[in-house]
Scaffold this motif. Structure first.
Motif, short mmCIF file in Angstrom:
data_model
loop_
_atom_site.label_atom_id
_atom_site.label_comp_id
_atom_site.label_asym_id
_atom_site.label_seq_id
_atom_site.Cartn_x
_atom_site.Cartn_y
_atom_site.Cartn_z
N LEU A 59 0.97 -1.19 0.21
CA LEU A 59 -0.07 0.14 -0.04
C LEU A 59 0.78 1.23 0.20
O LEU A 59 0.45 2.19 -0.53
N GLU A 60 2.00 1.21 0.76
CA GLU A 60 2.91 2.40 0.87
C GLU A 60 3.45 2.51 -0.56
O GLU A 60 3.79 3.82 -0.94
N SER A 61 3.96 1.37 -1.31
CA SER A 61 4.62 1.60 -2.47
C SER A 61 3.39 2.06 -3.49
O SER A 61 4.07 2.84 -4.21
N GLN A 62 2.29 1.86 -3.41
CA GLN A 62 1.20 2.30 -4.17
C GLN A 62 1.19 3.78 -3.93
O GLN A 62 0.99 4.62 -5.00
N ARG A 63 1.07 4.19 -2.80
CA ARG A 63 0.83 5.63 -2.62
C ARG A 63 2.06 6.41 -3.19
O ARG A 63 1.78 7.60 -3.50
N ARG A 64 3.39 5.92 -2.67
CA ARG A 64 4.50 6.50 -3.46
C ARG A 64 4.56 6.74 -5.10
O ARG A 64 4.67 7.72 -5.59
#
Length: 114
Positions: A59-64
């Motif tokens: 999820l954090e990778s997607q947000r970035r």
């Protein structure tokens, strides 16, 4: 900034956009961001914690990726509006070497250090 440098930045931005789209497509195929099953019969507690951690990292990778995609689109819009290469804080020209290194930057070195 010369026309050639501007074109190099634009090409780099377009390449970044394509790479982000490819990563997003690959990420959505894997499906790491889905709900973690909490069935203790099929998955032990440590495995569930590991799955939850993996989910949060995805999820954090997607947000970035989404953040960088927005920055790329904003930079391309500034190029279209002939406003690319100028600091959003002080309105001075950003060093072309800085833009060639990272074409999404919005501030000159002096304003970035503040």
């Amino acid at each position: 900034m010369t026309g050639q440098q501007l074109e190099q930045c634009k090409q780099k931005l377009l390449q970044m956009r394509a790479e982000l789209a490819a990563r997003q497509a690959a990420s959505s195929e894997v499906g790491d961001t889905g709900t973690v099953v909490l069935d203790q019969q099929s998955v032990g507690r440590l495995s569930r914690i590991d799955a939850m951690q993996s989910q949060q990292m995805a999820l954090e990778s997607q947000r970035r990726r989404e953040l960088v995609a927005k920055q790329v689109e904003a930079a391309l819009k500034r190029i279209e509006e002939d406003d690319y290469g100028y600091c959003l804080e002080c309105d001075e020209e950003i060093d072309p070497r800085r833009l060639l290194f990272n074409p999404v930057v919005t501030c000159c070195i002096d304003c970035a250090d503040k």
